[in-house]
Write a protein that holds these residues in place. Structure first.
Motif, PDB file in Angstrom:
ATOM      1  N   ASN A 386       2.361  -6.104   6.748  1.00  0.00           N
ATOM      2  CA  ASN A 386       3.276  -5.426   7.655  1.00  0.00           C
ATOM      3  C   ASN A 386       4.615  -6.164   7.759  1.00  0.00           C
ATOM      4  OD1 ASN A 386       3.953  -5.541  11.001  1.00  0.00           O
ATOM      5  ND2 ASN A 386       3.984  -3.538  10.004  1.00  0.00           N
ATOM      6  N   GLU A 389       6.744  -5.771   4.689  1.00  0.00           N
ATOM      7  CA  GLU A 389       7.408  -4.467   4.654  1.00  0.00           C
ATOM      8  C   GLU A 389       8.598  -4.429   5.614  1.00  0.00           C
ATOM      9  OE1 GLU A 389       4.048  -2.095   5.596  1.00  0.00           O
ATOM     10  OE2 GLU A 389       3.495  -1.724   3.498  1.00  0.00           O
ATOM     11  N   LEU A 418       6.668   1.380  10.793  1.00  0.00           N
ATOM     12  CA  LEU A 418       5.863   0.337  10.156  1.00  0.00           C
ATOM     13  C   LEU A 418       4.844  -0.242  11.132  1.00  0.00           C
ATOM     14  CD1 LEU A 418       8.568  -1.537   8.032  1.00  0.00           C
ATOM     15  CD2 LEU A 418       6.837   0.071   7.230  1.00  0.00           C
ATOM     16  N   TYR A 422       0.847  -0.395  10.699  1.00  0.00           N
ATOM     17  CA  TYR A 422       0.069  -1.613  10.959  1.00  0.00           C
ATOM     18  C   TYR A 422      -1.131  -1.295  11.861  1.00  0.00           C
ATOM     19  CZ  TYR A 422      -1.005  -6.042  13.375  1.00  0.00           C
ATOM     20  OH  TYR A 422      -1.629  -7.122  13.944  1.00  0.00           O
TER      21      TYR A 422
END
Length: 739
Positions: A386, A389, A418, A422
């Motif tokens: 996560n 990203e 995001l 997650y």
């Protein structure tokens, strides 16, 4: 030509010899696997021939749940294959892909975990003969060999293609052999290495999942008992009494067959025979019956209610991130401080290798074993992905003074997206996957609380005890009769779910059970009918046998402490049972409600669950309603009658007042504006408004309106809240006085 690996044994105990092509597959795995491909005559797929379905073997009780590989073939799918394919006359070509068969050792008819060693047999496996027809010390790929096995010591079990084999059996069984002479089906035989590190039961279960999970997903109900690598499924399986993988001791379902009380007095596992199951093979046709209306009188819940709704959505839920399981829930039980540090990390630097080593060391010093630490490693992997990203996304947006407001908003929205990903990743199967042995260790340590909480609760509830006692009250043959009836019903109902929807389902099940009995049929029928009739009276209107009722119960329990091991389970269940004894959980219980000393405001036949988890005679499903039900239990326990006794529970009070108020006002006014106006006009002059309303609410309800049509929505809502508050006070006082 030289022939090797020949063993002399009784010919009639052996399978036929099959011409096969031998190969060895490794595919980046730890051990080689022997694979032999051939074609099997249809005659050897029929029942009691060479190839077996797991349903040909003994049932769960005698076999043991830790050995279950695949059971309960879907009769619907078999019939579809038979009628729509095999019997179809509109096809010029028909073809079946290869079935997969595992050669597995057995003892006394049951699978065992390891091969017996033999110097003279194939790969030193006793009972399996593979003879070369060529001169070579090595096995050559694509060269034929002859395979046969001793059927006393080896089972040839279908683990992929069981519905095809069952359809072939149904199609050809009873027909003249000439109808299937010369017809064969491709088969892949799998023989695991004779290696002490390979538990053959576990290996077969794992292979079953791998080959069956695509393209048709195995049902979650089936995976509970065969997926040893998922901690959520293992918690459920262990709650139902499954042994740990590798534990070859008798499990509860084997032991109960030779115990006088059939282990009905045991409270350390949930008896599957008192639970509804669908027996569905694939997720496409799942048998999850969400309202429990199809439960039989001796059943307390549905297996998927326990697995998904209770264990998954409540015990394994993490805060209010999502209404589903989350690996952070287990981390929270193990070490909430370190969970918070990992979960709140905003950059990769915060979980660098150095800092991670420090975290792991602190976990170890905090008493966690390596297997428990592995759960945190799963979370760290998800969090690292996560943050990578997010870091990548940061480079694609302008930030700081050079970014416009719109660009800042886009960046924030993307980071939020995001974060949602997650959260989703924390709920996936991969987040819950560990090695089978590690999960075994975990469930013997701090995480035993998951199985303890659910097994203690469901076993100690008053109605579960009544069901068990109703069987134990009978002696000898009558007790055996009832137990065998439950056993038989459990297996047949998993396949024939349509029976559950019949109005005469109990009588139908009794008749089916007695079909093959010839002695004392009338007496046995009377015994079963008498027993069932008693249970039906016990269970009438019991809300804790519904999905939302059980969600409500476990939400209440977990609200007592976020650390489950600190919940005083026995004390809480004693309180729940005391409520059960005074009909608090009875959906048919009736109360008379009085409001503001006005006869025309009286409401008769009011049920305490109205608009909490019930709407009329129907259940109101969902966690939101279950939460209101949990709030009502808390209100009774803590004597929360109104704002003067609510303390810090004003939100709880507000939810319950609104729920009750909607039903009460609807009954008093019957939806008529003029009646509502009359109620409102009288209510605004009431005393003790501070017991039920805030100061702002009181100011609103004291407003004057010239006509019924001019009463504002806000004023109507305050009126609802007032009458709901008065109703709640009466409900709490009524049941508190009965305790």
């Amino acid at each position: 030509m030289a022939k090797i690996n020949i063993k002399t044994s009784k010919p009639d105990n052996h399978s036929r010899e099959y011409h096969c092509i031998h190969s060895i597959q490794k595919l980046n795995s730890e051990f080689d696997t022997n694979v032999l491909t051939t074609n099997i005559p249809v005659s050897q797929l029929l029942k009691n021939r060479d190839i077996l379905l797991v349903d040909d073997l003994k049932g769960d009780a005698r076999w043991g749940m830790n050995k279950i590989i695949q059971r309960n073939i879907s009769s619907k799918r078999v019939e579809e294959i038979k009628s729509e394919y095999l019997e179809a006359s509109n096809r010029a070509i028909k073809f079946f892909p290869a079935i997969t068969v595992v050669l597995l050792p057995k003892s006394n008819g049951e699978p065992i975990q390891y091969f017996t060693h033999s110097d003279s047999d194939f790969d030193n496996i006793e009972g399996i003969n593979v003879n070369k027809s060529y001169e070579s010390e090595e096995y050559l790929p694509d060269f034929p060999v002859m395979l046969k096995w001793d059927k006393d010591n080896i089972s040839a079990l279908v683990i992929d293609g069981q519905h095809r084999v069952s359809a072939i059996r149904n199609f050809y069984e009873g027909k003249n052999e000439s109808s299937y002479n010369g017809i064969s089906i491709p088969v892949t035989f799998v023989i695991f290495k004779n290696e002490s590190k390979i538990d053959l039961i576990q290996a077969t279960r794992a292979l079953f999942i791998d080959v069956n999970n695509t393209p048709r997903l195995v049902s979650e109900e089936k995976l509970i008992f065969i997926d040893d690598r998922n901690i959520h499924r293992r918690i459920t399986a262990k709650s139902f009494g499954a042994n740990d993988p590798g534990d070859d001791n008798e499990d509860f379902y084997q032991r109960m067959l030779h115990e006088e009380d059939y282990l009905l007095s045991e409270n350390c596992f949930i008896n599957r025979y008192l639970i509804e199951e669908s027996g569905k093979d694939d997720e496409e046709s799942r048998g999850f019956l969400s309202n429990h209306k199809t439960l039989f009188p001796w059943e307390i819940s549905n297996i998927m209610t326990i697995h998904r709704n209770i264990i998954g959505n409540i015990l394994l839920k993490h805060k209010d991130v999502d209404k589903t399981r989350d690996i952070r829930s287990i981390c929270n039980q193990l070490n909430s401080v370190i969970l918070a540090e990992i979960d709140s990390a905003e950059s990769l630097e915060e979980i660098s290798n150095t800092k991670l080593r420090n975290l792991i060391e602190r976990l170890s010093n905090g008493g966690l074993i390596d297997s428990e630490i592995e759960i945190f490693n799963n979370l760290i992997r998800i969090k690292t992905k996560n943050l990578e990203e997010i870091q990548q996304a940061q480079g694609e947006f302008f930030i700081g003074s050079i970014a416009t407001d719109e660009e800042e908003k886009d960046r924030a929205d993307f980071v939020n997206l995001l974060q949602n990903i997650y959260n989703q990743d924390c709920s996936k199967d991969s987040a819950f996957e560990l090695s089978a042995n590690k999960i075994t260790e975990i469930l013997q340590e701090k995480c035993t609380i998951y199985t303890e909480l659910i097994t203690t609760t469901l076993n100690e509830l008053w109605f579960t005890k009544q069901i068990k006692d109703s069987i134990l009250e009978y002696k000898d043959e009558n007790r055996k009769l009832i137990f065998n009836f439950i056993l038989n019903a459990h297996e047949s109902l998993k396949v024939e779910n349509n029976i559950r929807r019949r109005s005469d389902k109990v009588q139908k099940q009794i008749n089916l059970f007695l079909e093959d009995i010839t002695e004392d049929v009338a007496q046995r029928k009377r015994t079963l009918q008498e027993w069932v009739s008693k249970l039906e009276g016990i269970q009438n209107g019991n809300l804790l046998r519904t999905v939302v009722g059980q969600e409500m119960l476990f939400l209440y329990l977990t609200d007592q402490n976020s650390k489950f091991n600190l919940i005083k389970i026995s004390e809480e269940i004693e309180f729940i049972n005391s409520l059960g004894a005074i009909s608090f959980f009875d959906s048919t219980y009736k109360l008379e409600m009085n409001f503001l000393a006005k006869e025309e405001f009286k409401v008769t036949e009011f049920n305490q669950w109205s608009e909490i988890i019930m709407n009329g005679d129907n259940m109101k499903p969902g966690i939101t309603n279950a939460t209101k039900g949990s709030n009502l239990i808390s209100a009774i326990k803590n004597g929360i009658t109104n704002r003067t006794t609510a303390g810090n529970n004003l939100r709880l009070l507000d939810r319950l007042q609104k729920a009750y108020g909607q039903d009460i006002i609807s009954r008093i006014t019957n939806g008529e504006n003029n009646k509502l106006f009359s109620v409102y006009s009288f209510a605004k002059g009431s005393t003790n408004l501070t017991n039920y309303l805030t100061q702002n609410d009181i100011e609103t309800i004291k407003e004057d309106f010239p006509t019924a049509e001019s009463v504002t929505l806000k004023a109507r809502n305050v009126l609802i809240k007032l009458f709901g508050g008065i109703a709640l006070e009466q409900v709490v006082n009524h049941f508190k006085s009965k305790l």
